[in-house]
Design an enzyme around this catalytic site. Structure first.
Site, PDB file in Angstrom:
ATOM      1  NE  ARG A  55       0.353   8.564  -4.125  1.00 10.50           N
ATOM      2  CZ  ARG A  55       0.402   9.716  -3.496  1.00 10.50           C
ATOM      3  NH1 ARG A  55       1.021   9.805  -2.345  1.00 10.50           N
ATOM      4  NH2 ARG A  55      -0.172  10.795  -4.005  1.00 10.50           N
ATOM      5  N   GLY A 106       0.929   3.679  10.183  1.00 10.11           N
ATOM      6  CA  GLY A 106       1.773   4.881  10.192  1.00 10.11           C
ATOM      7  C   GLY A 106       1.009   6.060  10.767  1.00 10.11           C
ATOM      8  CG  HIS A 107      -2.282   7.721   8.553  1.00  7.82           C
ATOM      9  ND1 HIS A 107      -2.569   6.778   7.592  1.00  7.82           N
ATOM     10  CD2 HIS A 107      -1.942   8.842   7.879  1.00  7.82           C
ATOM     11  CE1 HIS A 107      -2.421   7.314   6.387  1.00  7.82           C
ATOM     12  NE2 HIS A 107      -2.034   8.562   6.534  1.00  7.82           N
ATOM     13  CB  SER A 147       2.582   4.782   1.497  1.00  8.05           C
ATOM     14  OG  SER A 147       1.890   5.564   0.552  1.00  8.05           O
ATOM     15  CB  ALA A 200      -6.399   5.746   2.685  1.00 11.53           C
ATOM     16  CG  LEU A 201      -6.871   7.016   8.871  1.00  8.50           C
ATOM     17  CD1 LEU A 201      -7.514   7.244  10.243  1.00  8.50           C
ATOM     18  CD2 LEU A 201      -5.886   8.138   8.561  1.00  8.50           C
TER      19      LEU A 201
END
Ligand code: AMP
Length: 287
Positions: free
Chosen positions: A198, A46-47, A196, A42-43
Site C-alpha cells: 500500500r 518484505g515479501h 507494504s 505487488a512484491l
C-alpha cells in the site's frame, strides 16, 4: 481470471491451478521439502525476505500470488489493490527452485470447498478483528485452502501482520494441519516505515508523515519502564495526534491472547493502525 503472464517471462515454473502444481511436486519433486509463501503480489523486499528464508530452509518454495477478495471488507480497497504481476515475476525469477502459483478464485474456493470455518474467538473482536469485520475469516479460509491444496512442510508469514499470524496459528491448530509456521521479522525502509504494497499509494510528503508510526512505537518501547501503561499510552497517543495521520487504534496487548494489558510483561506487543490520507497502515513492536 488468472493474470496474463507474458511468455517471455515464463522462464521459470508458473502454475495456474493446484492440480497442475500438485502433479509437478509429486512427479518432479518427490520427497523434497516444500516451503510456502502466500502473497497478494505487488512484491517488495518484505515479501522477498520471506522467500529468501523459505529458500534457505526448503528444497522447493511455492509463492502464491492471489488477491483474496474474501479478506477485503472494503470493495474500494480491493479494486485499488496494486497488481504488478510482470514486475513480481521478474523479482522472483532471481530465485532457483521457486515455483509461482497464480490461481483464480474458482481454484482457491472450489464448489467442494474443503474449509470448515474455525472459531477465531477474541482475535476476531479486537484491533484488526474489530476494525475489519470478516477480514480474518477470509484470511483463515484462504490460508487453510492453500495448506490443503499445496501441503507444504513449512509456511512463512511476516510479523508485520502480527495478529494475522496469531489467526493462522489458531486456524492451523483447530484444523489439525501439519505444517510448521514461521514468523519473519518486519522489513522497513531506511526511515523505519514497514514496507507494504500500500505504500506505493503514498506521495513523498505522506511518506515523511508516516514516520510518526515508528517514532511512536519506539517511544513506547523506550519508555515502558518510565510510565505506567495508561500514562504511556496517553503520552504516545498525544504525540501521534500532532501528526496529520488519523489514528485508528494504539493498543498494548498480550501477544498470544490479544487481551488488553494492565501491566507490560514479557509477551507484550504494541499495535498501531492509522490512516495516512486514504491509505491504511499497520505496524507493531514487541516490548
Ligand atoms: P501480503 O501480500 O500483504 O498479503 O503479504 C504477504 C506476506 O508478506 C504476509 O505474510 C505479510 O505479513 C508479509 N509481509 C508484508 N510486508 C512485510 C514486511 N514489511 N516485512 C516482512 N514481511 C512482510
Amino acid at each position: 481470471m488468472s493474470p496474463i503472464i507474458p511468455r517471455k517471462m515464463d522462464t521459470f515454473r508458473t502454475f495456474y491451478d493446484f492440480s497442475e502444481l500438485k502433479a509437478y511436486l509429486k512427479n518432479e519433486r518427490a520427497g523434497q521439502s516444500i516451503g510456502l509463501v502466500p502473497t497478494m503480489g505487488a512484491l517488495h523486499e518484505g515479501h522477498l525476505s520471506l522467500v529468501k528464508k523459505a529458500h534457505v530452509e526448503n528444497d522447493v518454495v511455492v509463492v502464491t500470488i492471489f488477491v483474496n477478495p474474501k479478506q477485503f471488507n472494503n470493495q474500494t480497497d480491493l479494486k485499488k489493490y496494486p497488481r504488478t504481476i510482470e514486475k513480481d515475476l521478474e523479482l522472483l525469477s532471481e530465485f532457483k527452485n521457486v515455483l509461482i502459483c497464480t490461481p483464480n478464485e474458482r481454484a482457491v474456493y472450489p464448489k467442494n470447498d474443503p474449509y470448515k470455518p474455525v472459531d477465531l474467538g477474541r482475535l476476531n473482536e479486537v484491533l484488526e478483528g474489530k476494525y475489519r469485520p470478516g477480514h480474518f475469516d477470509g484470511v483463515a479460509h484462504v490460508v487453510h485452502n492453500f495448506f490443503h491444496f499445496i501441503q507444504p512442510n513449512r509456511a512463512y508469514f511476516g510479523l508485520k501482520d502480527y495478529q494475522q499470524f496469531a489467526v493462522i496459528k489458531k486456524m492451523t491448530r483447530q484444523s489439525n494441519l501439519k505444517v510448521e509456521l514461521v514468523g519473519c521479522e518486519t522489513i522497513r525502509n531506511k526511515s523505519g516505515l514497514a514496507l507494504s504494497s500500500r505504500n506505493q499509494h503514498l506521495n513523498n510528503k505522506e511518506l515523511e508523515d508516516t514516520l510518526v508510526i515508528i517514532n511512536t512505537l519506539n517511544f513506547i518501547k523506550e519508555n515502558q519502564r518510565k510510565y505506567n501503561i495508561v500514562e504511556l499510552k496517553e503520552n504516545a497517543i498525544a504525540h501521534f495526534k500532532k501528526s496529520p495521520l488519523i489514528l485508528e487504534y494504539l493498543e498494548i496487548v498480550d501477544s498470544e491472547s490479544f487481551e488488553k494489558l494492565e501491566r507490560i510483561g514479557p509477551n507484550s506487543v504494541c499495535c498501531i493502525a492509522a490512516y495516512c490520507g486514504e491509505v491504511r497502515l499497520i505496524d507493531n513492536i514487541a516490548l
